[in-house]
Design a protein around this motif. Structure first.
Motif, PDB file in Angstrom:
ATOM      1  N   MET A 134       0.883  -1.165   0.000  1.00  0.00           N
ATOM      2  CA  MET A 134       0.000   0.000   0.000  1.00  0.00           C
ATOM      3  C   MET A 134       0.923   1.217   0.000  1.00  0.00           C
ATOM      4  N   THR A 135       0.894   1.989  -1.076  1.00  0.00           N
ATOM      5  CA  THR A 135       1.748   3.166  -1.182  1.00  0.00           C
ATOM      6  C   THR A 135       0.945   4.396  -0.781  1.00  0.00           C
ATOM      7  N   LEU A 136       1.310   4.967   0.368  1.00  0.00           N
ATOM      8  CA  LEU A 136       0.556   6.072   0.947  1.00  0.00           C
ATOM      9  C   LEU A 136       1.305   7.374   0.699  1.00  0.00           C
ATOM     10  N   GLY A 137       0.875   8.115  -0.308  1.00  0.00           N
ATOM     11  CA  GLY A 137       1.525   9.387  -0.618  1.00  0.00           C
ATOM     12  C   GLY A 137       0.458  10.440  -0.810  1.00  0.00           C
ATOM     13  N   THR A 138       0.612  11.270  -1.851  1.00  0.00           N
ATOM     14  CA  THR A 138      -0.422  12.262  -2.173  1.00  0.00           C
ATOM     15  C   THR A 138      -1.745  11.533  -2.405  1.00  0.00           C
ATOM     16  N   GLY A 139      -1.650  10.391  -3.073  1.00  0.00           N
ATOM     17  CA  GLY A 139      -2.791   9.492  -3.217  1.00  0.00           C
ATOM     18  C   GLY A 139      -2.455   8.174  -2.550  1.00  0.00           C
ATOM     19  N   VAL A 140      -3.287   7.169  -2.790  1.00  0.00           N
ATOM     20  CA  VAL A 140      -2.980   5.830  -2.287  1.00  0.00           C
ATOM     21  C   VAL A 140      -2.965   4.868  -3.473  1.00  0.00           C
ATOM     22  N   GLY A 141      -1.820   4.246  -3.702  1.00  0.00           N
ATOM     23  CA  GLY A 141      -1.710   3.259  -4.774  1.00  0.00           C
ATOM     24  C   GLY A 141      -1.338   1.926  -4.177  1.00  0.00           C
ATOM     25  N   GLY A 142      -0.992   1.001  -5.045  1.00  0.00           N
ATOM     26  CA  GLY A 142      -0.608  -0.283  -4.486  1.00  0.00           C
ATOM     27  C   GLY A 142      -0.267  -1.287  -5.538  1.00  0.00           C
ATOM     28  N   GLY A 143      -0.024  -2.494  -5.089  1.00  0.00           N
ATOM     29  CA  GLY A 143       0.283  -3.579  -5.990  1.00  0.00           C
ATOM     30  C   GLY A 143       0.170  -4.895  -5.246  1.00  0.00           C
ATOM     31  N   VAL A 144      -0.136  -5.936  -5.997  1.00  0.00           N
ATOM     32  CA  VAL A 144      -0.329  -7.267  -5.439  1.00  0.00           C
ATOM     33  C   VAL A 144       0.702  -8.201  -6.066  1.00  0.00           C
ATOM     34  N   CYS A 181     -13.656   6.518  -0.900  1.00  0.00           N
ATOM     35  CA  CYS A 181     -12.467   5.727  -1.247  1.00  0.00           C
ATOM     36  C   CYS A 181     -11.422   5.819  -0.126  1.00  0.00           C
ATOM     37  N   LEU A 182     -10.673   4.738   0.050  1.00  0.00           N
ATOM     38  CA  LEU A 182      -9.601   4.697   1.047  1.00  0.00           C
ATOM     39  C   LEU A 182      -8.678   5.911   0.943  1.00  0.00           C
ATOM     40  N   GLU A 183      -8.370   6.291  -0.292  1.00  0.00           N
ATOM     41  CA  GLU A 183      -7.496   7.448  -0.553  1.00  0.00           C
ATOM     42  C   GLU A 183      -7.969   8.717   0.152  1.00  0.00           C
ATOM     43  N   GLN A 184      -9.269   8.835   0.381  1.00  0.00           N
ATOM     44  CA  GLN A 184      -9.809  10.034   1.028  1.00  0.00           C
ATOM     45  C   GLN A 184      -9.425  10.132   2.508  1.00  0.00           C
ATOM     46  N   TYR A 185      -8.910   9.037   3.081  1.00  0.00           N
ATOM     47  CA  TYR A 185      -8.572   9.043   4.519  1.00  0.00           C
ATOM     48  C   TYR A 185      -7.134   8.639   4.787  1.00  0.00           C
ATOM     49  N   ALA A 186      -6.533   7.893   3.852  1.00  0.00           N
ATOM     50  CA  ALA A 186      -5.224   7.296   4.147  1.00  0.00           C
ATOM     51  C   ALA A 186      -4.081   7.949   3.374  1.00  0.00           C
ATOM     52  N   SER A 187      -4.392   8.865   2.457  1.00  0.00           N
ATOM     53  CA  SER A 187      -3.331   9.612   1.773  1.00  0.00           C
ATOM     54  C   SER A 187      -2.887  10.762   2.671  1.00  0.00           C
ATOM     55  N   ALA A 188      -1.779  11.409   2.304  1.00  0.00           N
ATOM     56  CA  ALA A 188      -1.324  12.587   3.047  1.00  0.00           C
ATOM     57  C   ALA A 188      -2.424  13.654   3.053  1.00  0.00           C
ATOM     58  N   THR A 189      -3.025  13.868   1.897  1.00  0.00           N
ATOM     59  CA  THR A 189      -4.127  14.827   1.779  1.00  0.00           C
ATOM     60  C   THR A 189      -5.297  14.407   2.660  1.00  0.00           C
ATOM     61  N   GLY A 190      -5.576  13.128   2.672  1.00  0.00           N
ATOM     62  CA  GLY A 190      -6.688  12.598   3.450  1.00  0.00           C
ATOM     63  C   GLY A 190      -6.491  12.831   4.939  1.00  0.00           C
ATOM     64  N   ILE A 191      -5.265  12.640   5.399  1.00  0.00           N
ATOM     65  CA  ILE A 191      -4.979  12.831   6.822  1.00  0.00           C
ATOM     66  C   ILE A 191      -5.182  14.299   7.211  1.00  0.00           C
ATOM     67  N   PRO A 212      -1.311  26.406   5.189  1.00  0.00           N
ATOM     68  CA  PRO A 212      -1.322  25.001   4.778  1.00  0.00           C
ATOM     69  C   PRO A 212      -0.631  24.112   5.815  1.00  0.00           C
ATOM     70  N   ILE A 213      -1.225  22.966   6.125  1.00  0.00           N
ATOM     71  CA  ILE A 213      -0.567  21.998   7.005  1.00  0.00           C
ATOM     72  C   ILE A 213      -0.334  20.705   6.225  1.00  0.00           C
ATOM     73  N   THR A 214       0.601  19.905   6.719  1.00  0.00           N
ATOM     74  CA  THR A 214       0.942  18.653   6.034  1.00  0.00           C
ATOM     75  C   THR A 214       0.611  17.468   6.950  1.00  0.00           C
ATOM     76  N   ALA A 215       0.640  16.274   6.360  1.00  0.00           N
ATOM     77  CA  ALA A 215       0.410  15.063   7.149  1.00  0.00           C
ATOM     78  C   ALA A 215       1.486  14.948   8.236  1.00  0.00           C
ATOM     79  N   LYS A 216       2.695  15.391   7.913  1.00  0.00           N
ATOM     80  CA  LYS A 216       3.793  15.356   8.885  1.00  0.00           C
ATOM     81  C   LYS A 216       3.446  16.240  10.092  1.00  0.00           C
ATOM     82  N   ASP A 217       2.868  17.418   9.834  1.00  0.00           N
ATOM     83  CA  ASP A 217       2.442  18.290  10.932  1.00  0.00           C
ATOM     84  C   ASP A 217       1.429  17.559  11.828  1.00  0.00           C
ATOM     85  N   VAL A 218       0.501  16.834  11.188  1.00  0.00           N
ATOM     86  CA  VAL A 218      -0.538  16.134  11.957  1.00  0.00           C
ATOM     87  C   VAL A 218       0.101  15.046  12.824  1.00  0.00           C
ATOM     88  N   VAL A 219       1.074  14.327  12.233  1.00  0.00           N
ATOM     89  CA  VAL A 219       1.753  13.269  12.987  1.00  0.00           C
ATOM     90  C   VAL A 219       2.494  13.867  14.192  1.00  0.00           C
TER      91      VAL A 219
END
Lengths: 312, 312
Positions: A134-144, A181-191, A212-219
């Protein structure tokens, strides 16, 4: 000893790597992408860069197993580029065209799938028979990856894990047009959005939302005890756990690997995801492990190399 | 010509089939399962039945490619039985034990996965590179077949499609202990429950709820214009479409095959599922096709045969 080139095409830069056939990364560098983006000049540039490198290293074509390419777009099971939006490429036979220029076999895969294969063979997923990245960045991507092979799926659309619907009550649309979509909550933008939602709901937060705040700020706020940040990351863990439980019902991966920028806070996030996974997962799937990606931005390169070496 | 036996072990009956190596079903029959259910007598019975059949047909061991067995339980990637609850079997090496008795190779897979492989190779999914079987019966089961191989998953738990969470608002638990599983709406029981819920909500229904009703009754009422039945089957289509959209984000199957008792009403149900799938699916996945299973109760047998022949 034989060698492999990996080429990761982006809209701005093309990244190159040079591997030994045992998977050791020997060298990496990058060049600007031809600004025209048209197929012919881009492929001609790549051919030149590789032939120059071979010359400088005094390598013959016989010493190169192949060139693995990561494409930012849809690649089908026969390794044809169906579409690469950022490059404006459509139905391009990159394999035949590039291998025609360099006289070396060329293998293609989607860049997100390349990262998954890289983490599976050389990174966090090493040693597991089946894994999901699960690649969690600006969006959420992935691969199996199952038994060392990437699942491309019909139309190259497997691994679109960011668009699993995890919240049917959502009223704000995802970028894809669907809701929840998962991306709405688990991406940096989502957080960040979850943080704003929490403060709008009256949960106290210490971050100033005037700038502007970032996911890093939230963490960081979470680590300082911020209530709204706690809410936002709990929401992250809840929906990630839920999405992973859905994935498990379909393929039951042995391991889920978290990668992308958000996973920099992985030691903190992993327990949140695991806790909710245990709550939502079907009983037979609860043995799935959760680990962090280890290859960072090189995951795709490693995956391209693994893809080439998988044809040996 | 060489041949294959398929053996489907149930708690009450053991079903046998005899195939040509081209996949033609030549003969099928069944015998009661040894009531003790213990491993030794059950396997001894199976060995006898097969050796007797070979004798009667004047077949040598060299003419038998193998025996494929469908197990009602968890079978791992190395084809070991982890657990078969109805038989009370735990960690049994059925392969070695049965092949020791008959001196013929034995191959194992889970019965739901066997049905998926059967439909993929010989049934509704024939000709598609990737397929998902959704078996809609008393419960909802399934199986995933990619490039002719069943995905077993970690702990043999892939394809548990009935336990995809499709409704997080559900307050009634599923048999598995979770809430909002697909099985709660798409199984025969689920359809009847939806009908009851609809009438409890004041939607008019023509079926008398003083006596037991079946999913078939609900389908017939739907065809006669019953409002509550319309509600129940719409709910079926809604959650099936949603679940298939989730599955597509993970593996993007080329085709979804609907099987099981409920699919007897398939011509009516298929458009409902497809309509909601188009609403919920991620754009790149919308080309997935929906078809009905064609092998009925023989799907598992065909899958066992295909599994043996896949080792040729």
């Amino acid at each position: 000893m034989r060698y492999v080139y990996a080429v990761d095409i982006g809209g701005t830069f093309i990244k190159y790597s040079f591997f030994q056939e045992d998977g050791t990364l020997l060298e990496k560098w990058q060049r600007p992408t031809n600004p025209k983006h048209a197929v012919s000049p881009v492929l001609a540039d790549i051919a030149l860069v590789i032939l120059d490198h071979m010359d400088a290293a005094n390598l013959s074509k016989e010493q190169i197993v192949g060139i693995g390419m990561g494409i930012p777009g849809v690649v089908d099971a026969s390794e044809q580029v169906l579409v690469a939006p950022n490059l404006d490429w459509h139905n391009v036979d990159v394999r035949t065209r590039l291998s025609g220029l360099v006289q070396i076999p060329v293998y293609l895969l989607n860049d997100a799938n390349a990262a998954a294969l890289g983490e599976s063979v050389y990174g966090g997923g090493k040693g597991y028979a089946s894994m999901v990245l699960m690649t969690l960045g600006t969006g959420v991507g992935g691969g199996v990856v199952l038994n060392g092979r990437v699942i491309t799926g019909f139309g190259g659309a497997a691994g679109e894990l960011g668009h699993l619907c995890v919240n049917e009550q959502e009223t704000i649309p995802c970028n894809c047009g669907l809701y929840g979509c998962l991306e709405q909550y688990a991406s940096a933008t989502g957080i960040v959005n979850s943080y704003r939602t929490a403060t709008n709901q009256g949960i106290s937060g210490t971050l100033s939302l005037d700038q502007p705040i970032t996911a890093k700020d939230v963490v960081e706020a979470y680590q300082a005890g911020d209530e709204a940040a706690k809410h936002a990351l709990d929401r992250f863990g809840y929906y990630m756990g839920k999405a992973c439980a859905m994935i498990a019902c379909v393929i039951s991966p042995e391991v889920v690997v978290l990668g992308g920028g958000v996973s920099a806070a992985g030691e903190l996030l992993l327990p949140l995801v695991e806790q909710y996974y245990q709550q939502f997962a079907f009983s037979a799937c609860r043995g799935t492990k959760f680990v962090l990606a280890t290859l960072g931005n090189d995951a795709g390169m490693y995956g391209c190399a693994a893809h080439v070496l998988g044809h040996l």
